[in-house]
Design a protein around this motif. Sequence first.
Motif, PDB file in Angstrom:
ATOM      1  N   TRP A 134     -20.430  53.658   5.928  1.00  0.00           N
ATOM      2  CA  TRP A 134     -21.554  52.871   5.769  1.00  0.00           C
ATOM      3  C   TRP A 134     -21.653  52.697   4.047  1.00  0.00           C
ATOM      4  O   TRP A 134     -22.087  51.329   3.847  1.00  0.00           O
ATOM      5  CB  TRP A 134     -22.817  53.561   6.234  1.00  0.00           C
ATOM      6  CG  TRP A 134     -23.400  54.711   5.295  1.00  0.00           C
ATOM      7  CD1 TRP A 134     -23.330  56.080   5.759  1.00  0.00           C
ATOM      8  CD2 TRP A 134     -24.245  54.592   4.027  1.00  0.00           C
ATOM      9  NE1 TRP A 134     -23.720  56.934   4.666  1.00  0.00           N
ATOM     10  CE2 TRP A 134     -24.312  56.034   3.864  1.00  0.00           C
ATOM     11  CE3 TRP A 134     -24.697  53.573   3.369  1.00  0.00           C
ATOM     12  CZ2 TRP A 134     -25.046  56.524   2.848  1.00  0.00           C
ATOM     13  CZ3 TRP A 134     -25.190  54.192   2.306  1.00  0.00           C
ATOM     14  CH2 TRP A 134     -25.659  55.582   1.817  1.00  0.00           C
ATOM     15  N   ARG A 135     -21.250  53.493   3.369  1.00  0.00           N
ATOM     16  CA  ARG A 135     -21.242  53.187   1.882  1.00  0.00           C
ATOM     17  C   ARG A 135     -20.112  52.126   1.328  1.00  0.00           C
ATOM     18  O   ARG A 135     -20.473  51.214   0.919  1.00  0.00           O
ATOM     19  CB  ARG A 135     -20.657  54.795   1.389  1.00  0.00           C
ATOM     20  CG  ARG A 135     -21.760  55.734   1.259  1.00  0.00           C
ATOM     21  CD  ARG A 135     -21.175  56.988   0.648  1.00  0.00           C
ATOM     22  NE  ARG A 135     -21.889  58.295   0.768  1.00  0.00           N
ATOM     23  CZ  ARG A 135     -23.200  58.511   0.349  1.00  0.00           C
ATOM     24  NH1 ARG A 135     -23.568  57.411  -0.684  1.00  0.00           N
ATOM     25  NH2 ARG A 135     -24.045  59.535   0.430  1.00  0.00           N
ATOM     26  N   GLY A 136     -18.939  52.078   2.292  1.00  0.00           N
ATOM     27  CA  GLY A 136     -17.937  51.132   2.017  1.00  0.00           C
ATOM     28  C   GLY A 136     -18.508  49.789   2.373  1.00  0.00           C
ATOM     29  O   GLY A 136     -18.183  48.904   1.645  1.00  0.00           O
ATOM     30  N   MET A 137     -19.189  49.887   3.351  1.00  0.00           N
ATOM     31  CA  MET A 137     -19.802  48.432   3.893  1.00  0.00           C
ATOM     32  C   MET A 137     -21.007  47.863   2.913  1.00  0.00           C
ATOM     33  O   MET A 137     -20.754  46.603   2.800  1.00  0.00           O
ATOM     34  CB  MET A 137     -20.441  48.594   5.407  1.00  0.00           C
ATOM     35  CG  MET A 137     -19.491  49.073   6.245  1.00  0.00           C
ATOM     36  SD  MET A 137     -20.575  49.235   7.864  1.00  0.00           S
ATOM     37  CE  MET A 137     -20.980  47.662   8.414  1.00  0.00           C
ATOM     38  N   THR A 138     -21.422  48.569   2.029  1.00  0.00           N
ATOM     39  CA  THR A 138     -22.218  48.127   0.896  1.00  0.00           C
ATOM     40  C   THR A 138     -21.452  47.297  -0.049  1.00  0.00           C
ATOM     41  O   THR A 138     -22.209  46.285  -0.348  1.00  0.00           O
ATOM     42  CB  THR A 138     -23.014  49.238   0.257  1.00  0.00           C
ATOM     43  OG1 THR A 138     -21.945  49.931  -0.528  1.00  0.00           O
ATOM     44  CG2 THR A 138     -23.978  50.144   1.302  1.00  0.00           C
ATOM     45  N   THR A 139     -20.336  47.822  -0.188  1.00  0.00           N
ATOM     46  CA  THR A 139     -19.581  46.821  -1.245  1.00  0.00           C
ATOM     47  C   THR A 139     -19.344  45.489  -0.471  1.00  0.00           C
ATOM     48  O   THR A 139     -19.192  44.369  -1.106  1.00  0.00           O
ATOM     49  CB  THR A 139     -18.262  47.587  -1.487  1.00  0.00           C
ATOM     50  OG1 THR A 139     -17.272  47.665  -0.378  1.00  0.00           O
ATOM     51  CG2 THR A 139     -18.464  48.940  -2.015  1.00  0.00           C
ATOM     52  N   CYS A 401     -29.585  45.878   2.171  1.00  0.00           N
ATOM     53  CA  CYS A 401     -28.543  46.188   3.292  1.00  0.00           C
ATOM     54  C   CYS A 401     -27.967  47.494   3.287  1.00  0.00           C
ATOM     55  O   CYS A 401     -27.975  48.176   4.183  1.00  0.00           O
ATOM     56  CB  CYS A 401     -27.270  45.139   3.141  1.00  0.00           C
ATOM     57  SG  CYS A 401     -26.399  45.273   4.580  1.00  0.00           S
ATOM     58  N   GLY A 402     -27.900  48.079   2.195  1.00  0.00           N
ATOM     59  CA  GLY A 402     -27.161  49.314   2.148  1.00  0.00           C
ATOM     60  C   GLY A 402     -28.297  50.379   2.507  1.00  0.00           C
ATOM     61  O   GLY A 402     -27.870  51.480   3.244  1.00  0.00           O
ATOM     62  N   GLN A 403     -29.523  50.115   2.248  1.00  0.00           N
ATOM     63  CA  GLN A 403     -30.614  51.085   2.750  1.00  0.00           C
ATOM     64  C   GLN A 403     -30.803  51.093   4.406  1.00  0.00           C
ATOM     65  O   GLN A 403     -30.663  52.133   4.872  1.00  0.00           O
ATOM     66  CB  GLN A 403     -31.963  50.700   2.333  1.00  0.00           C
ATOM     67  CG  GLN A 403     -31.846  51.031   0.835  1.00  0.00           C
ATOM     68  CD  GLN A 403     -31.458  52.204   0.128  1.00  0.00           C
ATOM     69  OE1 GLN A 403     -31.671  53.160   0.752  1.00  0.00           O
ATOM     70  NE2 GLN A 403     -30.822  51.895  -1.002  1.00  0.00           N
ATOM     71  N   LEU A 404     -30.236  49.720   4.912  1.00  0.00           N
ATOM     72  CA  LEU A 404     -30.332  49.833   6.295  1.00  0.00           C
ATOM     73  C   LEU A 404     -28.984  50.426   6.945  1.00  0.00           C
ATOM     74  O   LEU A 404     -29.162  51.012   7.939  1.00  0.00           O
ATOM     75  CB  LEU A 404     -30.434  48.194   6.856  1.00  0.00           C
ATOM     76  CG  LEU A 404     -31.732  47.421   6.552  1.00  0.00           C
ATOM     77  CD1 LEU A 404     -31.485  46.071   6.765  1.00  0.00           C
ATOM     78  CD2 LEU A 404     -32.883  47.980   7.212  1.00  0.00           C
ATOM     79  N   LEU A 405     -28.034  50.268   6.124  1.00  0.00           N
ATOM     80  CA  LEU A 405     -26.749  50.936   6.647  1.00  0.00           C
ATOM     81  C   LEU A 405     -26.840  52.300   6.633  1.00  0.00           C
ATOM     82  O   LEU A 405     -26.104  53.025   7.612  1.00  0.00           O
ATOM     83  CB  LEU A 405     -25.595  50.398   5.693  1.00  0.00           C
ATOM     84  CG  LEU A 405     -25.099  48.980   6.179  1.00  0.00           C
ATOM     85  CD1 LEU A 405     -24.162  48.660   4.991  1.00  0.00           C
ATOM     86  CD2 LEU A 405     -24.355  48.637   7.506  1.00  0.00           C
TER      87      LEU A 405
END
Length: 411
Positions: A134-139, A401-405
């Motif tokens: 999920w952290r990687g998806m924020t990028t 989006c990062g908070q949702l992820l």
Amino acid sequence: MITNDAIILGMLAAILGFVFYTAGSEHRFWKRFYRIVPTVLMCYFLPSLLATFGIIDVENSKLYYVASRYLLPASLVLLTLSIDLKAIVNLGPKALVLFLTGTLGIVIGGPIALLLLSAIHPEILNVGGPGEVWRGMTTVAGSWIGGSANQTAMKEVFDVGDQVFSAMVAVDVIVANIWMAVLLVMAGNARKLDERRGADTSAIAVLREKVEALQKKHARIPSLPDLMLIAAICFGVTAIAHAAADQIAPWFQEHAPQTARFSFTSQFFWLVIIATTIGVSLAFSPAKKLEGAGASKIGSVFIYFLIATIGTHMNITALKDSPELFVLGATWMAVHAGLMLLVAKLIKAPTFFMAVGSQANVGGAASAPVVAAAFHPSLAPVGVLLAVLGYALGTYAAWFCGQLLRVVGGG
């Protein structure tokens, strides 16, 4: 292995020069090559070979730090400096609706894709380590909403590990360029698609006239004072952002440590937010006239050096070990594309608005003009205009989006 950063910087500059020289070449081979392979992909891919084959020492290099802390905020100022909110509004509600639909599709598409795939393949949540996916998806969210600058911002804000980041950069570039190819095919068949949906394309002719008039009004040969003023503004704002971030982040860390969950204790978070906010505010000042002297072009130079340094951290073999991440990215893009196509059909918007609105999000200023120019060369700046809006929204929307992820990924 090369460890001298001065040599590495020269190599990256040579690579970027080679890419842009060949991209502008009239030679038949290069014309055919760049019809298939986007320029931005080469700017990622070629530097990645230097690290993949052990030619340069990435671990001890300070180039990425310099690019992300100095060139990134400076580029954000210069790119947002050119925002013309009135011109964006004048594009018409359908263009803005589709652009914002594209942003929404990416914000919700990531969590939806992660939710779906984790239900089918729970192990995906632990690829690269618990909480890393999920952290990687924020990028990717930062890249697909804004661009490489916002992608770098999310990497730092959410403390993304290099291993998962390498894989996510590969996912970002591959999936985004496949979708861009689809959009270019749609551009070639725009008339048929518009007729099928009954879309009103009269606004496109008006757009051409406005864009051409805008170009004639502001374009000029930059003078030395122009360039010095551009440097003073972008690096001056960078200094202000650093100074403020150095005070704000420690205050939150001491008095409200629980806000670390929302990145308020991160100095880099405040650095990017402050630089972007000041850049947007300068768009309402006389400083905006510097766009005619090439402010956004200089910002783009900074961005491409940032892209090259990011490329040195990209392991091109990363997807071989984690093919499920590619499926994750493809599912994410499918949500974005599906929402775009649905809304375009419902409001009977021209294919031009749908394609450019999507690419302004996913590809940013590097490739949105390419898609816009596929409809008509004079419309290329429209892609830049919307992409610059993406730069302004990218940090905020990607952070959300990062908070949702984080919720879906169990962070």
